[in-house]
Design a protein around this motif. Sequence first.
Motif, PDB file in Angstrom:
ATOM      1  N   UNK A 186      30.351  39.804  45.386  1.00 15.45           N
ATOM      2  CA  UNK A 186      29.988  41.099  45.495  1.00 15.45           C
ATOM      3  C   UNK A 186      31.369  42.233  45.721  1.00 15.45           C
ATOM      4  N   UNK A 187      32.562  41.531  45.960  1.00 15.39           N
ATOM      5  CA  UNK A 187      33.642  42.184  46.145  1.00 15.39           C
ATOM      6  C   UNK A 187      34.568  42.032  45.060  1.00 15.39           C
ATOM      7  N   UNK A 188      34.684  41.126  44.335  1.00 14.79           N
ATOM      8  CA  UNK A 188      35.470  40.707  43.171  1.00 14.79           C
ATOM      9  C   UNK A 188      35.433  39.350  42.736  1.00 14.79           C
ATOM     10  N   UNK A 189      36.395  38.560  43.106  1.00 18.15           N
ATOM     11  CA  UNK A 189      36.439  37.136  42.641  1.00 18.15           C
ATOM     12  C   UNK A 189      37.129  36.083  43.575  1.00 18.15           C
ATOM     13  N   UNK A 190      36.761  34.922  43.585  1.00 19.04           N
ATOM     14  CA  UNK A 190      37.615  34.078  44.502  1.00 19.04           C
ATOM     15  C   UNK A 190      37.996  32.872  43.869  1.00 19.04           C
ATOM     16  N   UNK A 191      39.185  32.317  43.965  1.00 22.35           N
ATOM     17  CA  UNK A 191      39.806  31.146  43.857  1.00 22.35           C
ATOM     18  C   UNK A 191      39.942  30.298  45.160  1.00 22.35           C
ATOM     19  N   UNK A 192      39.358  29.038  45.114  1.00 21.83           N
ATOM     20  CA  UNK A 192      39.682  28.228  46.226  1.00 21.83           C
ATOM     21  C   UNK A 192      40.323  27.059  46.042  1.00 21.83           C
ATOM     22  N   UNK A 211      40.067  26.231  42.118  1.00 20.14           N
ATOM     23  CA  UNK A 211      38.681  26.273  41.577  1.00 20.14           C
ATOM     24  C   UNK A 211      37.822  27.582  41.710  1.00 20.14           C
ATOM     25  N   UNK A 212      37.592  28.004  40.627  1.00 21.69           N
ATOM     26  CA  UNK A 212      36.942  29.592  40.674  1.00 21.69           C
ATOM     27  C   UNK A 212      35.285  29.197  40.563  1.00 21.69           C
ATOM     28  N   UNK A 213      34.838  28.202  40.320  1.00 23.44           N
ATOM     29  CA  UNK A 213      33.328  28.005  40.452  1.00 23.44           C
ATOM     30  C   UNK A 213      32.995  27.067  41.398  1.00 23.44           C
ATOM     31  N   UNK A 214      31.596  27.500  42.040  1.00 24.52           N
ATOM     32  CA  UNK A 214      30.974  26.791  43.271  1.00 24.52           C
ATOM     33  C   UNK A 214      30.562  25.477  42.725  1.00 24.52           C
TER      34      UNK A 214
END
Length: 253
Positions: free
Chosen positions: A88-94, A111-114
């Motif tokens: 909802x804010x942008x994107x996330x890599x974990x 990793x960018x995919x849950x």
Amino acid sequence: MTGEPIKPKSAGEVDSAKAEARKGGPLPEKPSASEDIAAFVAKARAMSPHRTGARGRLVFALDATMSRQPTWDMACALQADMFREAASLGSLDIRLVYYRGFNECRATGWISDSAQLAKLMSKINCQGGNTQIGKVLSEARREAVASAVRAVVFVGDAMEEQVDDLCAKAGELGLLKVPVFMFQEGHDPTAEQAFREIARLTGGAWCKFDPGAAAQLRELLRAAAAYAAGGREALLRLSKTTGGAAALIGQMK
């Protein structure tokens, strides 16, 4: 792939180790000299950690010792909420970091995919062993310099290391302006003292959740993801509707 071990390397291997770290390879355990820290701080200040359009990067660290199996399974189920909040804010890599067993500490690539993260986590079993929080903080420090990590989340219930050593590593992350969110399961007073200090030194926050309390952990993970994706302003907005975000923002410098 379940991650590669974090282990010491010689000085001549540092450059190659940094490259490997970015793709999930073995990572060095190297003490930093004062001039080394100064260089890191200078580089960190040159970065814009929450610049428009940038992908948020979050180190997601978990204690995977034997007592942690129920919470590991819970975190596996909840991690998708971090990605949804960030979306909802942008994107996330974990980057997942975990320790277990006898001196085993591993890190994945970014990793960018849950679904990918959940699949990876489902293959990891908890094993008995002592805590290795120092290695987690060292890994976070390396990634803060290599790839502009915005925040670190740690979930655990114990601390069995020298607290002064951990505080020194936390202080380095504080200089790099990388907050560490220490989420403690249970009520161990030794862990609480250390976790609070790590959070304070990094400009992060400490929060405690009840054993097996999925709703509490979900709120905390969502709040950390909001910060990683959108910075302090995103966390402030979320704090108006969720208690987890309010608990974090109330402690952060």
